[in-house]
Design an enzyme around this catalytic site. Structure first.
Site, PDB file in Angstrom:
ATOM      1  N   HIS A   1      -3.494   7.672  10.522  1.00 33.57           N
ATOM      2  CA  HIS A   1      -3.597   6.218  10.722  1.00 33.57           C
ATOM      3  C   HIS A   1      -2.958   5.552   9.513  1.00 33.57           C
ATOM      4  CE1 HIS A   1      -5.307   2.262  11.375  1.00 33.57           C
ATOM      5  NE2 HIS A   1      -5.836   2.652  12.515  1.00 33.57           N
TER       6      HIS A   1
ATOM      7  N   ARG B   1      -4.095  -5.784  11.204  1.00 34.27           N
ATOM      8  CA  ARG B   1      -2.671  -6.144  11.351  1.00 34.27           C
ATOM      9  C   ARG B   1      -2.438  -6.915  12.642  1.00 34.27           C
ATOM     10  NH1 ARG B   1      -0.256  -0.722  11.549  1.00 34.27           N
ATOM     11  NH2 ARG B   1      -2.393   0.032  11.511  1.00 34.27           N
TER      12      ARG B   1
END
Ligand code: MEZ
Length: 540
Positions: A323, A343
């Site tokens: 990740h 994000r």
């Protein structure tokens, strides 16, 4: 609390923020990479491409394939039991469908097997719900809005997986997704909704439509809460702290139970069943290549070992997901997940000088490779352990969407950092890739069955759905789609069996013979069940 050097770097991040915000408001984002650039950054930086970190399997159904060194070691290790000493005439548990694993996939399978009239039981090496499902944060994908379709979702999944995915599994994943969201909603999952009841949906890396449904940033915990309740409501038996350590077959080669070990007393128990579902989850606690992990303590690739020794091939076991945004600092939460949702809702990745170096929602393999490259190039900030990280400029979220957005949309994330004196509403956070997901796993057909008859698989233990790279939110989705699917089909297969066949562990004996013939000498036993962080300690 940040160090003096980090605070100096934060000043540079703040200095570029106004311009970056203006660009985002004008719809201008860092350029997306071309296909060629993606291939290059991946080949040069992604851990899956470091050839010295892989070994060729010498035995078993995937003989000749390369897998991570640590996985090769446990796939080719000794059984925890001597088959000659196991009394298969005893029966401690008997059921139609035996589910191994008490996370989201196992629970969904149990509910649907029960719904379809089977006797079902769950065995789990920790407690019901102690699983990666519980740790999932950002959300679950489903194309259930008017501007979206399963066909669109299909293209995104295939693109994200670089077209290595098994098409029929992706077809099932995306087509069943809307029904699964409705099922979860009807069971009581509290999805984020607008005042009129419309589900709130956002983008994730690689999605062409906003289809990420979430429960703030504890989506997995909320889904697990509801699934566990439903298992309890149906009075499905759950045996906690009881690990499966071998699959039992019958004289026709069909899966028909498991050898279990009580995790506290180490007592060996025998469960007999007409069909078996492996739902043991992932492998983050294998710490491939020394990476930290976002995974639950029990994620040690157990299902892959059980299935492999029983003769079921694996698919894409060489691909892992790192990740892009694991915690790089502070040390107390090193490797913990910083959800992609940070994000999705506006935080940008920037280097130590406050410069964006990648489009923040590239797919995970590309984004993680980009972060690693940026640190190699000297754009990283030094952290506590000789490591590095780059900034995720979280204050942008409230600046773009209004004060209070972080607290409302990602409260768990905010609280996690506040505990260590970092207010992500005011200061950016330092991240580096963390081992998050095993893209590969046990090969299944669209009915959820492995190549071993009556051995079904669901959840992260499956390989092929996501090809060589999974998109955010398709894991919570696959545990529900393929968990339910395995439950329905395992119940149907169980109905076709009148009487259990003669139990055998011949496959375990044969595997040991193959190991000897290949000259493999090891004192390692598998499945390893739990990581052992104590220095010099022996495995349990
Ligand atoms: O699907 C995932 O892995 C996920 C939703 C993770 C996250 O970033 O929150």
């Amino acid at each position: 609390m940040y160090t003096k050097e980090m605070l100096e770097s934060i000043k540079k991040v703040e200095a570029t923020r106004a311009e970056r915000l203006a660009n985002v408001r004008a719809g201008i984002h860092p350029r997306r990479m071309t296909a060629e650039e993606k291939e290059q950054v991946k080949m040069e930086n992604h851990p899956d491409y470091i050839v010295t970190q892989f070994a060729e399997l010498k035995i078993g159904p995937n003989k000749g394939d390369k897998v991570p060194l640590e996985l090769a070691e446990i796939l080719q290790a000794n059984s925890r039991v001597n088959p000659a000493k196991i009394d298969l005439s005893r029966t401690d548990y008997e059921t139609d469908v035996l589910i191994i694993g008490g996370g989201g996939a196992g629970s969904a399978a149990a509910i649907m097997a029960h719904e379809n009239g089977a006797d079902v039981m769950i065995v789990t090496k920790l407690r019901h719900g102690d699983a990666n499902t519980m740790m999932a944060e950002g959300g679950i994908q489903a194309a259930d809005k008017p501007n979206d379709s399963p066909a669109q979702h299909y293209l995104d999944v295939m693109g994200g997986g670089h077209f290595t995915n098994v098409p029929e599994l992706v077809y099932k994943l995306v087509n069943d997704a809307p029904v699964c969201i409705k099922w979860l909603n009807d069971l009581g999952v509290m999805f984020d909704k607008e005042a009129d009841g419309t589900m709130v949906t956002t983008h994730g890396g690689g999605t062409s439509r906003k289809r990420m449904h979430a429960c703030k940033d504890y989506s997995g915990a909320e889904i697990m809460r509801v699934l566990r309740d439903e298992v309890q409501n149906r009075q499905i038996p759950v045996v906690d702290f009881c690990a499966a350590i071998e699959i039992i077959k019958d004289d026709k080669g069909r899966a028909s139970g498991a050898v279990l070990m009580n995790m506290e007393t180490k007592e060996i128990l025998i469960a007999r069943a007409k069909t078996v579902v492996i739902a043991t989850g992932g492998a983050g606690r294998m710490h491939y290549q020394g990476f930290p992990t976002s995974n639950h303590y029990g994620a040690t690739a157990d299902g892959l070992v059980l299935a492999y020794r029983a003769g079921a091939p694996l698919l894409y076991a060489h691909t892992l997901q790192y990740h892009p945004t694991g915690v790089a600092y502070p040390s107390q939460i090193f490797g913990a997940l910083v959800t992609e949702k940070v994000r999705s809702i506006g935080a940008q990745l920037v280097n130590k000088d406050g410069e964006p170096f990648i489009y923040s929602l590239e797919t995970r393999d590309i984004c993680a490779s980009g972060v690693i490259r940026e640190c190699k190039r000297g754009g990283g900030v030094d952290t506590f352990n000789g490591g590095q990280g780059v900034w995720l400029d979280s204050p942008m979220i409230d600046m773009l969407h209004g004060e209070g957005t972080i607290e409302k949309r990602i409260p768990a994330m905010m609280r996690m950092y506040l505990k260590y004196g970092i207010d992500m509403r005011k200061q950016p956070i330092l991240i580096y890739p963390t081992l998050h997901y095993q893209n590969g796993g046990i090969k299944i057909g669209a009915n959820g069955m492995s190549d071993v008859e009556n051995l079904f698989v669901a959840g992260e233990a499956v390989g092929g759905i996501h090809g060589e790279n999974r998109l955010m939110g398709n894991s919570l989705l696959d545990i529900i789609v393929f968990g339910r699917n395995a439950g329905v089909n395992a119940a149907a297969a169980a109905k076709k069996i009148d009487k259990l066949g003669k139990p055998t562990l011949k496959h375990v004996k044969d595997f040991a013979a193959e190991q000897k013939a290949a000259g493999i000498k090891t004192d390692k036993c598998s499945p390893i069940l739990l990581p052992n962080y104590a220095r010099g300690a022996k495995p349990i």
